[in-house]
Write a protein that holds these residues in place. Structure first.
Motif: not given
Ligand code: NAD
Length: 462
Positions: A144, A204, A279, A397
Motif C-alpha cells: 500500500t 524494493p 490518485c 482512474l
Molecule cells: P510507490 O509505487 O513508490 O509505492 C507504493 C508501495 O509500493 C509502497 O509500499 C512501496 O514501499 C512499495 N514499493 C516500492 N517499490 C517497490 C518494489 N520494487 N516492489 C514492491 N513494492 C514496492 O508509490 P508512492 O509514491 O508510495 O504512492 C504514490 C503513487 O500511488 C501515485 O502514483 C498514486 O497515483 C498512486 N496511488 C494510486 C491509487 C489508486 O487507487 N489507483 C491510490 C493511491 C495512490
C-alpha cells in the motif's frame, strides 16, 4: 508517538531478522517521530508462512464469523479514532479535521461495509445443473501507499478477510505507524493469529520479496504505475493473480450549461484536498473557450483562499518532485495564476496551492501525475474536443462532469475512458467499484466488486 520495534506476525509482535530501521518523519516540522523495523526477505518469508498456515482454518470459518470479526474491527477502529487521526496527522501531515473526517471516517465506513457484505454475500449459487462455490484465492500480499494510509490498507485487508483469504501487508515506508495501529486493531478484534501479518519495510526490499514470494497467491498493489508495471510483470511470470490500483490524471469537464462557479470551486477543493495527494484527483479542469477566463479567475481566487490551510506533502522527496513539475509547467509556457514553486514556509514540506492556465494537452503537467496541490486548466472548443482532451492521457482512474442537465453530463461521462465519474459533484460511495481503465490499473476495490477480487470459483456438476 508510539512505535512498535517488531513486526506483527502470527498474532504477536516479534523482532525482525533484519536490523535495519525506518525513521518516520513528521512532514510539518521535519522531526523524527518514531522508528520501525525495515523487514527483509527473511521476515517476509516468516510472515508468508504464518499466513499460509492460517489459511485453511480461516477459509473454513463460516462467513458469519468472518463478518463478526470485521464488525469488531470496525468497532475498534471507531473506538480508537482520535488516536488514528493523530497518527495519520503526524506521519502524513494531514490537518486534524481532515484526518478525522476522511483518513479515519472513510476506512471505518469501508470496514463496516465488508462486515455486512461478508454476512450477506452468496458464496454459493446454482447455475443449471451446477453449484458454483466462491472460494478464497489464498494468501494475499498487500502493498500500500502513504497517501491515504489507513484507507488503502482497509480497502485490501477487509475484503480479503471477508473472502476467507489471509494477508501479509507491506505498508508504505512513510506511514508505517498507522499500519501498526491497524495491526493492533486487528488483534483487538479477535482475528485469529496468522490471518493478518504486518511487515514494515522498504519497497524494493520487503515489497519486492513479498511480490515475488511463491507462497503468495495474489498480489494486491496500490501505488505508482512504474512499480505496478514491475509487480504485474513479476506476477505474470509466476502466473499469480494481481490487482493494481495505479496513478491517475483525471479530467474535470465543465460543460457550458453547468453552474460554472460551483463546478470551479468544487474542482479546486478536490485538487487541494489532502495536499493534492489523491490518485483520483481531478487535476485537469476542462473549460469551454467562451467561459475560460472567468473560470481561471474563479480558480485562482479559490486556490488563494487555501493559502496556509492545506497540510504539507508527505516528504522532502515529494516536495522536490512537485516543485519540479511546477517549474516545468512554467518552462513549457503555461501561465501561473496562483501559487508557484517557492515553498511557502521555511520548515516542513509545504507546497503552495498552485493553478496553471493556458495549459495545452501535450504539456508535461497535463500528462503526468504530479501528486501535489497543482491544478491545470485547459481550454476546449466543443464537446468532441473536450472528449478528446479528457481521454487523451495514458490514465483512466476517475473524473467529473458538470452540466445544467444531468442527462447531458451522463451522456458525456459514458464516453469517457475512465473507471469512475462524479456527476455534478456526486458524493463518494464506499460501495461503488473503484479502479482504473488503461494504465490506471487492473481490478477494482470496494463493495462487491472489491470482494470478487479475492474470490475464485469452483463449479460442481450434478
Ligand atoms: P510507490 O509505487 O513508490 O509505492 C507504493 C508501495 O509500493 C509502497 O509500499 C512501496 O514501499 C512499495 N514499493 C516500492 N517499490 C517497490 C518494489 N520494487 N516492489 C514492491 N513494492 C514496492 O508509490 P508512492 O509514491 O508510495 O504512492 C504514490 C503513487 O500511488 C501515485 O502514483 C498514486 O497515483 C498512486 N496511488 C494510486 C491509487 C489508486 O487507487 N489507483 C491510490 C493511491 C495512490
Amino acid at each position: 508517538m508510539k512505535a512498535h520495534d517488531g513486526l506483527y506476525i502470527e498474532g504477536a509482535w516479534r523482532p525482525a531478522e533484519s536490523r535495519d530501521v525506518i525513521e518516520v518523519v513528521n512532514p510539518v516540522d521535519e522531526q523524527v517521530v518514531g522508528r520501525v523495523p525495515a523487514g527483509g526477505a527473511l521476515d517476509v518469508d516468516t510472515a508468508v508462512r504464518a499466513a499460509r498456515a492460517a489459511l485453511p482454518g480461516w477459509a473454513a470459518t463460516p462467513p458469519a464469523e468472518r463478518a463478526a470479526r470485521l464488525g469488531a474491527l470496525r468497532d475498534v477502529l471507531t473506538a480508537r479514532k482520535d488516536e488514528i487521526a493523530e497518527t495519520v496527522g503526524t506521519e502524513l501531515g494531514a490537518p486534524l479535521k481532515f484526518s478525522q473526517a476522511v483518513h479515519v471516517g472513510m476506512p471505518i465506513a469501508v470496514a463496516g461495509s465488508y462486515a455486512e457484505l461478508a454476512a450477506a454475500h452468496p458464496f454459493e449459487e446454482k447455475v443449471g445443473n451446477s453449484t458454483v462455490h466462491q472460494e478464497p484465492v489464498g494468501v494475499v500480499g498487500a502493498i500500500t501507499p502513504w497517501n491515504y494510509p489507513l484507507h488503502q490498507i482497509v480497502a485490501k485487508v477487509a475484503p480479503a478477510l471477508a473472502a476467507g483469504c489471509t494477508v501479509v501487508l507491506k505498508p508504505a515506508e512513510d506511514t508505517p505507524l498507522t499500519a501498526q495501529l491497524f495491526a493492533e486493531a486487528v488483534h483487538e478484534a479477535g482475528v485469529p493469529a496468522g490471518v493478518f501479518n504486518l511487515v514494515t519495510g522498504l519497497g524494493p526490499i520487503a515489497g519486492q520479496a513479498l511480490a515475488e514470494h511463491p507462497g503468495v497467491d495474489l498480489v494486491s498493489f496500490t501505488g505508482s504505475t512504474a512499480v505496478g508495471r514491475q509487480i504485474g510483470a513479476t506476477a505474470g511470470a509466476a502466473v499469480k493473480k494481481v490487482a493494481l490500483e495505479l496513478g491517475g490524471k483525471s479530467a474535470n469537464v465543465i460543460l457550458p450549461s453547468a453552474d460554472l462557479a460551483r463546478a470551479v470551486n468544487v474542482g479546486v477543493a478536490n485538487v487541494m484536498s489532502n495536499s493534492g495527494q489523491t490518485c483520483s484527483a481531478w487535476t485537469r479542469m476542462l473549460v469551454h473557450a467562451d467561459q475560460y477566463e472567468e473560470a481561471v479567475e474563479l480558480a485562482a481566487a479559490a486556490a488563494a483562499k487555501y493559502g496556509d490551510r492545506i497540510g504539507p506533502v508527505v516528504s522532502a522527496k515529494q516536495q522536490a518532485r512537485v516543485r519540479g513539475y511546477i517549474e516545468k509547467g512554467v518552462a513549457e509556457g503555461a501561465r501561473l495564476v496562483a501559487g508557484g514553486p517557492e515553498s511557502p514556509r521555511e520548515k516542513g514540506y509545504f507546497v503552495s496551492p498552485t493553478v496553471f492556465a493556458d495549459v495545452t494537452p501535450e504539456m508535461t503537467i497535463a500528462q503526468e501525475e504530479i501528486f501535489g496541490p497543482v491544478l491545470s486548466i485547459l481550454r476546449y472548443e466543443d464537446t468532441e474536443d473536450a472528449l478528446r482532451i479528457a481521454n487523451g492521457t495514458v490514465y483512466g482512474l476517475a473524473g467529473a462532469v458538470w452540466a445544467g442537465d444531468e442527462s447531458e453530463a451522463v451522456a458525456f461521462a459514458r464516453r469517457m475512458d475512465t473507471g469512475q465519474v462524479d456527476i455534478n459533484g456526486g458524493r463518494f460511495n464506499p460501495l461503488a467499484p473503484f479502479g482504473g481503465y488503461k494504465q490506471s490499473g487492473v481490478g477494482r476495490e470496494l463493495g462487491t466488486h472489491g470482494l470478487a477480487e479475492y474470490l475464485q470459483t469452483k463449479s460442481l456438476q450434478f
